[in-house]
Write a protein that holds these residues in place. Sequence first.
Motif, PDB file in Angstrom:
ATOM      1  N   GLY A 164       1.359  -0.992  -0.271  1.00 44.09           N
ATOM      2  CA  GLY A 164      -0.124   0.037   0.021  1.00 44.09           C
ATOM      3  C   GLY A 164       0.995   1.551   0.185  1.00 44.09           C
ATOM      4  N   ALA A 165       1.719   1.248   0.661  1.00 43.73           N
ATOM      5  CA  ALA A 165       2.975   2.524   0.744  1.00 43.73           C
ATOM      6  C   ALA A 165       3.350   2.655  -0.406  1.00 43.73           C
ATOM      7  N   ARG A 166       3.588   1.175  -1.165  1.00 41.87           N
ATOM      8  CA  ARG A 166       4.519   1.646  -2.446  1.00 41.87           C
ATOM      9  C   ARG A 166       3.457   2.418  -3.150  1.00 41.87           C
ATOM     10  N   ILE A 167       2.019   2.469  -3.441  1.00 41.18           N
ATOM     11  CA  ILE A 167       1.013   1.981  -4.217  1.00 41.18           C
ATOM     12  C   ILE A 167       1.158   3.898  -4.009  1.00 41.18           C
ATOM     13  N   VAL A 168       1.012   4.212  -2.851  1.00 41.15           N
ATOM     14  CA  VAL A 168       0.732   5.849  -2.336  1.00 41.15           C
ATOM     15  C   VAL A 168       2.095   7.124  -2.750  1.00 41.15           C
ATOM     16  N   ALA A 169       3.498   5.539  -2.603  1.00 40.53           N
ATOM     17  CA  ALA A 169       4.642   6.835  -2.698  1.00 40.53           C
ATOM     18  C   ALA A 169       4.794   7.197  -4.514  1.00 40.53           C
ATOM     19  N   GLU A 170       4.018   5.659  -5.474  1.00 41.93           N
ATOM     20  CA  GLU A 170       3.978   6.039  -6.917  1.00 41.93           C
ATOM     21  C   GLU A 170       3.018   6.815  -7.336  1.00 41.93           C
ATOM     22  N   VAL A 171       1.689   7.200  -6.615  1.00 47.79           N
ATOM     23  CA  VAL A 171       0.610   8.494  -7.121  1.00 47.79           C
ATOM     24  C   VAL A 171       0.892   9.809  -6.707  1.00 47.79           C
ATOM     25  N   VAL A 172       1.625  10.396  -5.580  1.00 49.38           N
ATOM     26  CA  VAL A 172       2.390  10.816  -4.867  1.00 49.38           C
ATOM     27  C   VAL A 172       3.378  11.403  -5.215  1.00 49.38           C
ATOM     28  N   GLY A 173       4.367  10.621  -5.949  1.00 46.11           N
ATOM     29  CA  GLY A 173       5.624  10.615  -6.537  1.00 46.11           C
ATOM     30  C   GLY A 173       5.538  10.697  -7.958  1.00 46.11           C
ATOM     31  N   ASP A 174       4.434  10.946  -8.759  1.00 48.07           N
ATOM     32  CA  ASP A 174       4.632  11.361  -9.746  1.00 48.07           C
ATOM     33  C   ASP A 174       3.256  12.333  -9.912  1.00 48.07           C
ATOM     34  N   ASP A 175       3.624  13.802 -11.238  1.00 46.41           N
ATOM     35  CA  ASP A 175       3.213  14.994 -11.345  1.00 46.41           C
ATOM     36  C   ASP A 175       1.703  14.138 -12.092  1.00 46.41           C
ATOM     37  N   GLU A 176       1.565  13.825 -13.175  1.00 44.90           N
ATOM     38  CA  GLU A 176       0.551  13.070 -13.763  1.00 44.90           C
ATOM     39  C   GLU A 176      -0.461  12.451 -12.828  1.00 44.90           C
ATOM     40  N   LEU A 177      -0.076  11.749 -12.101  1.00 46.02           N
ATOM     41  CA  LEU A 177      -0.767  10.962 -10.802  1.00 46.02           C
ATOM     42  C   LEU A 177      -1.171  11.843 -10.055  1.00 46.02           C
ATOM     43  N   PHE A 178      -0.385  12.125  -9.171  1.00 43.57           N
ATOM     44  CA  PHE A 178      -1.096  13.219  -8.528  1.00 43.57           C
ATOM     45  C   PHE A 178      -1.892  14.256  -8.831  1.00 43.57           C
ATOM     46  N   ALA A 179      -1.928  14.299  -9.509  1.00 39.62           N
ATOM     47  CA  ALA A 179      -2.870  15.887 -10.118  1.00 39.62           C
ATOM     48  C   ALA A 179      -4.456  14.841 -10.822  1.00 39.62           C
ATOM     49  N   GLU A 180      -3.658  13.761 -11.095  1.00 41.60           N
ATOM     50  CA  GLU A 180      -5.034  13.192 -11.585  1.00 41.60           C
ATOM     51  C   GLU A 180      -5.988  12.793 -10.344  1.00 41.60           C
ATOM     52  N   TRP A 181      -5.052  12.316  -9.310  1.00 38.34           N
ATOM     53  CA  TRP A 181      -5.649  11.836  -8.031  1.00 38.34           C
ATOM     54  C   TRP A 181      -6.145  12.770  -7.340  1.00 38.34           C
ATOM     55  N   LYS A 182      -6.082  13.897  -7.791  1.00 41.87           N
ATOM     56  CA  LYS A 182      -6.648  15.245  -7.215  1.00 41.87           C
ATOM     57  C   LYS A 182      -7.532  15.657  -7.462  1.00 41.87           C
ATOM     58  N   SER A 183      -7.998  15.576  -8.934  1.00 38.40           N
ATOM     59  CA  SER A 183      -9.012  15.394  -9.173  1.00 38.40           C
ATOM     60  C   SER A 183     -10.153  14.531  -9.154  1.00 38.40           C
ATOM     61  N   GLU A 184      -9.912  13.706  -8.883  1.00 34.60           N
ATOM     62  CA  GLU A 184     -10.729  12.243  -8.660  1.00 34.60           C
ATOM     63  C   GLU A 184     -11.056  12.745  -7.057  1.00 34.60           C
ATOM     64  N   MET A 185     -10.214  13.135  -6.257  1.00 31.15           N
ATOM     65  CA  MET A 185     -11.151  13.549  -4.875  1.00 31.15           C
ATOM     66  C   MET A 185     -12.532  14.892  -4.934  1.00 31.15           C
ATOM     67  N   ALA A 186     -11.296  16.446  -5.757  1.00 30.01           N
ATOM     68  CA  ALA A 186     -12.563  16.634  -5.807  1.00 30.01           C
ATOM     69  C   ALA A 186     -13.631  16.008  -6.891  1.00 30.01           C
ATOM     70  N   GLY A 187     -13.585  15.596  -7.417  1.00 32.62           N
ATOM     71  CA  GLY A 187     -14.596  15.086  -8.247  1.00 32.62           C
ATOM     72  C   GLY A 187     -15.750  14.478  -7.214  1.00 32.62           C
ATOM     73  N   MET A 188     -15.415  13.212  -6.272  1.00 31.39           N
ATOM     74  CA  MET A 188     -16.217  12.841  -5.345  1.00 31.39           C
ATOM     75  C   MET A 188     -16.025  13.371  -3.624  1.00 31.39           C
ATOM     76  N   ALA A 189     -15.776  14.674  -4.372  1.00 33.55           N
ATOM     77  CA  ALA A 189     -16.345  16.042  -2.772  1.00 33.55           C
ATOM     78  C   ALA A 189     -17.698  16.224  -3.645  1.00 33.55           C
ATOM     79  N   GLY A 190     -17.065  16.950  -4.750  1.00 26.72           N
ATOM     80  CA  GLY A 190     -18.398  17.281  -5.216  1.00 26.72           C
ATOM     81  C   GLY A 190     -19.753  16.357  -5.353  1.00 26.72           C
ATOM     82  N   ARG A 191     -19.343  15.108  -6.372  1.00 25.01           N
ATOM     83  CA  ARG A 191     -20.346  14.192  -5.393  1.00 25.01           C
ATOM     84  C   ARG A 191     -21.324  14.105  -4.511  1.00 25.01           C
ATOM     85  N   ILE A 192     -20.144  13.889  -3.300  1.00 27.72           N
ATOM     86  CA  ILE A 192     -21.098  14.064  -2.033  1.00 27.72           C
ATOM     87  C   ILE A 192     -22.133  15.232  -1.804  1.00 27.72           C
TER      88      ILE A 192
END
Length: 246
Positions: free
Chosen positions: A161-189
Amino acid sequence: GNHKNIFADAGVAVEQYSYFDKETIGLDFTGMIADLKAAPEGSVVILHACAHNPTGIDPTREQWTEILELCKSKKFLPFFDSAYQGFASGDLITDAFAVRMFADAGLEMLVSQSYAKNLGLYGERVGALHCVAKDADNAKRALSQLKRLARALYSNPPTAGARIVAEVVGDDELFAEWKSEMAGMAGRIKDVRGQLVDCLKTMDSSRSWDFITEQIGMFSYTGMTPAQVENMTNKHHVYMTKDGRI
């Protein structure tokens, strides 16, 4: 909640401060401050960084400032639980406001951070414990104690799990995608909350349902009694915890 169980099982004396106002279905800030003022100097105070569980009710920025000043005057050790960063406002920085404010004020504190919800890694239980110390010596002492505890509890944690997190937050493109998905989830709520309020206002306009949209994050405290919850379950097959939390 689980916080009480964790500390009680560790042999730590636990007292609870006021938080939920059943009358307003909002924050009992007056009661909260009164209870914290009555707490012994030097106490450890558990605070939710954002999207309070189970109520969905967060202090305002002005109220956070008052809580901060009280923690300073009473020499409290704040212990932030940050389990829903990004799920409240949809923005990581906005949801880190309280923690960053306390850090900027120079308070020593602990911050437990979980990626279980905001990165969809619930089964991995991935997180981190941050210790903010006033100087290098305190940091070293804290680290030695944390290493001792880790050695006794799990020695070496799983890394998948830690390696998955490191991969996402350590890559600019994946990090931006993650932030976009969170914004979408929060908006849906937020959208679902709004839809629920609209439906309830149509069915009963005699009372205010605004508390549902004023609360934030994954949870909503409805203020329903156990009997009302049981009626919703048995009659309408709407399921929730007996304290009325959705």
